[in-house]
Design a protein around this motif. Structure first.
Motif, mmCIF file in Angstrom:
data_model
loop_
_atom_site.group_PDB
_atom_site.id
_atom_site.type_symbol
_atom_site.label_atom_id
_atom_site.label_comp_id
_atom_site.label_asym_id
_atom_site.label_seq_id
_atom_site.Cartn_x
_atom_site.Cartn_y
_atom_site.Cartn_z
ATOM 1 N N VAL A 15 0.969 -1.245 -0.001
ATOM 2 C CA VAL A 15 0.017 -0.260 0.070
ATOM 3 C C VAL A 15 0.916 1.324 -0.161
ATOM 4 N N PRO A 16 0.814 2.244 -1.212
ATOM 5 C CA PRO A 16 1.630 3.080 -0.967
ATOM 6 C C PRO A 16 1.275 4.173 0.104
ATOM 7 N N ARG A 17 2.410 4.704 0.690
ATOM 8 C CA ARG A 17 2.556 5.375 1.951
ATOM 9 C C ARG A 17 1.345 6.748 1.785
ATOM 10 N N ASP A 18 1.486 7.164 0.786
ATOM 11 C CA ASP A 18 0.652 8.630 0.364
ATOM 12 C C ASP A 18 -0.767 8.046 0.204
ATOM 13 N N GLN A 19 -1.063 6.840 0.558
ATOM 14 C CA GLN A 19 -2.517 6.318 0.261
ATOM 15 C C GLN A 19 -3.202 5.905 1.734
ATOM 16 N N ARG A 20 -2.072 5.764 2.733
ATOM 17 C CA ARG A 20 -2.644 5.321 4.186
ATOM 18 C C ARG A 20 -3.117 6.517 4.785
#
Length: 236
Positions: A15-20
């Motif tokens: 999961v991309p960090r900017d989506q968390r």
């Protein structure tokens, strides 16, 4: 659906960090189940407790985005009072509000969480508060979210709220605490009352002559009498 994962599991899933989006706090509390037993029916201590438990050390002024459950206009008024904010000063929804989402049973709260997630991804580092309400302003919940990593703060159990005793057999003089007029297609039909008796207990009553639109019955004296149907009638 709402999918929650640990940081390590999100890493493993890629999961991309900017989506968390991270859960920072939650709160839940209940009012007494009957309206008449609530000491101050014009506010909700349980709603305030749930929201402030979710906020924890975060001030509402630090929360950039709100989605306050809007089953009725009064729900928003209660929420603004509980948070100490003015509706005129900020937006109260990122989803659009329950009246525009299909009404009760439309899974609004899940969509509010999804909408808040999208808003927070676009406004990285900001906070978003989502609230929920159940039944007659009885059950309250709130959760605080952000893309900013942080430890989840568990809320403390709320203390039981004070209640007012309910009289099951009321008669004699009483004072109107609050009221609501029932309408049919032709207009006002009858008025439901919550009344306070001289001993401090309360009773529900029915006023067959409906209150006029501009007639405020709060504080008015009424006479209560039992009916042969087991209910209580009121007369001005």
């Amino acid at each position: 659906a709402v999918l929650l994962a640990t940081e390590s599991r999100a890493d493993a899933l890629g999961v991309p960090r900017d989506q968390r989006v991270y859960l920072h706090g939650t709160g839940a509390a209940d009012e007494p189940s009957t309206m008449a037993s609530r000491p101050e029916p014009w506010r909700s201590p349980a709603m305030a407790a749930a929201m402030h438990a979710a906020l924890g050390p975060t001030s509402v002024d630090e929360v950039g985005h709100l989605d306050l459950y809007s089953c009725f206009a009064s729900s928003l008024s209660f929420a603004c009072d509980a948070l100490g904010v003015r509706a005129a000063d900020r937006s109260l929804t990122v989803t659009g509000g329950l009246p525009y989402h299909g009404g009760p049973g439309s899974n609004y709260s899940t969509h509010a969480l999804a909408a808040m997630t999208e808003v927070l991804r676009r406004d990285a580092g900001s906070f978003g508060l989502v609230s929920g309400v159940g039944m007659h302003m009885t059950s309250h919940s709130a959760s605080l979210w952000s893309t900013r990593p942080g430890g989840y703060i568990p809320s403390e159990p709320t203390e039981p709220l004070n209640t007012v005793p309910i009289a099951t057999d009321a008669s004699g003089p009483a004072t109107v605490v609050t009221f609501s007029t029932v309408h049919n297609r032709q207009g006002p039909e009858w008025t439901a009352l919550i009344c306070e008796l001289p001993d401090g207990s309360r009773s529900y009553a029915r006023l067959d002559e409906p209150a006029a639109a501009d007639d405020d019955l709060v504080g008015r004296r009424v006479a209560l009498a039992p009916t042969d149907k087991g209910a209580t009638s009121a007369h001005l």
